[in-house]
Design an enzyme around this catalytic site. Sequence first.
Site, mmCIF file in Angstrom:
data_model
loop_
_atom_site.group_PDB
_atom_site.id
_atom_site.type_symbol
_atom_site.label_atom_id
_atom_site.label_comp_id
_atom_site.label_asym_id
_atom_site.label_seq_id
_atom_site.Cartn_x
_atom_site.Cartn_y
_atom_site.Cartn_z
ATOM 1 N N GLU A 1 1.317 -1.450 0.269
ATOM 2 C CA GLU A 1 -0.170 0.614 0.413
ATOM 3 C C GLU A 1 0.782 1.487 -0.065
ATOM 4 O O GLU A 1 1.505 0.909 0.791
ATOM 5 C CB GLU A 1 -0.769 0.268 1.488
ATOM 6 C CG GLU A 1 -1.583 -1.417 1.076
ATOM 7 C CD GLU A 1 -2.496 -1.778 2.642
ATOM 8 O OE1 GLU A 1 -2.597 -0.091 3.497
ATOM 9 O OE2 GLU A 1 -2.646 -2.727 2.718
ATOM 10 N N GLU B 1 -10.012 5.295 3.303
ATOM 11 C CA GLU B 1 -10.506 4.935 4.032
ATOM 12 C C GLU B 1 -10.298 4.705 5.223
ATOM 13 O O GLU B 1 -9.651 6.628 5.627
ATOM 14 C CB GLU B 1 -9.395 3.812 4.123
ATOM 15 C CG GLU B 1 -9.683 2.849 5.248
ATOM 16 C CD GLU B 1 -8.571 1.915 5.707
ATOM 17 O OE1 GLU B 1 -8.870 0.562 6.814
ATOM 18 O OE2 GLU B 1 -7.507 1.609 5.026
#
Length: 419
Positions: free
Chosen positions: A223, A334
């Site tokens: 990520e 997120e």
Amino acid sequence: MGTVVCSCYAPLLLGFLLALLLQTLEVESRTLNYTSYRKVSSLRLQRIQRHLDNINKPSVLTIESPDGDLIDCVHKRKQAALDHPLLKNHKMQKAPTNMPRGMKVKREEKEKEWQMWHKNGTRCPRGTIPIRRSRVHDVLRAKSLFHFGKKQPRFSLTRRSDSDAGNGHEHAIAYTGSTEEVYGAKATINVWEPSIQVVNEFSLSQIWILSGSFDGSDLNSIEAGWQVSPELYGDSRPRLFTYWTSDSYEATGCYNLLCAGFVQTNGGIAIGAAISPISSYDANQYDITILIWKDPKVGNWWMSFGDGTLVGYWPEELFTHLGRHATMVEWGGEVVNTRANGQHTSTQMGSGHFAGDGFGKASYFRNLEIVDTDNTLSSVHNILTLAQNTNCYDIHSSYSNQWGTYFYYGGPGNNPHCP
């Protein structure tokens, strides 16, 4: 001739040092947002300091950033990544064998001042890499020493589509199908400074490279993007970050360089350092471009920033499923919703505005691309989107000749329709 100190003074010296550390900690806690002072046992302080000694390697130069960060210039071959037991015989790769077709490589990002620590004009010497120093108060904000620098496990796509997902993580994402063979992904990501309600919540915008089982303990994830995390950094600034895990976020991996794993090669980019300038509502917009791809010959997963500036790589040895290829890519936002005071968090995603507000108001990802089996970077046309609770955060995708596949996303969190 050296000075000899009687060992009988060692306990007194240790006590003095611990007292000094506590005093320093108390002073720092008054000057840093999101840090509250509490009494800490000397035993815990010793454990924390040993951990910090392992990840804060000796530097040849320390640069003080205008935002208070300390950037240590550490020799490339002394970085913590190479302490990983799986990397004992690892030969550091200076550059990838091949960039995805159409990309050019720049060795360093020198001409732009896009991180706060760049602004004083000092750079790390050749042969070293800039590492944001971790300090005692950084660890104390975490739930525990074990949790320092780690994400909480996340649910699968199916389970997290439920707006009442039990771990409190909420997403607004675009993603590829789960059966594809993928070797990388790219996007240009709009940078904002979303408001965070409480210290242990965060807001991020990133690319996920995934393989393995979402419902098991073998999920592999790479990520990168930007995040605002008061718990991790002690402030509300958006920062460049990386993450990896090979066991569904349970024990392996971490943010940035807070554990052994990611090998940094770039001497001008500090992972975890604040990004500047950032976008403003109905005014100037700023974005960053991130590409992650698997070296077709060596197998390491490389990351580049901007126009092909190499940052470093995740060694192939760290992974199981990603040792071969990825099966899914995700792009998007997120947040963590702790439901403080029994209500949905007011922590913002992206700009804090819904997708329908459009350019200059809502946050965006543009030029979504993936790397295929031929090491070719190509635009993504068939993407799926997901937002768990569109009254809190939403997403809307589209396509244009200039932006390719893109989407707007985000939202304010708590509002009359998101109680």
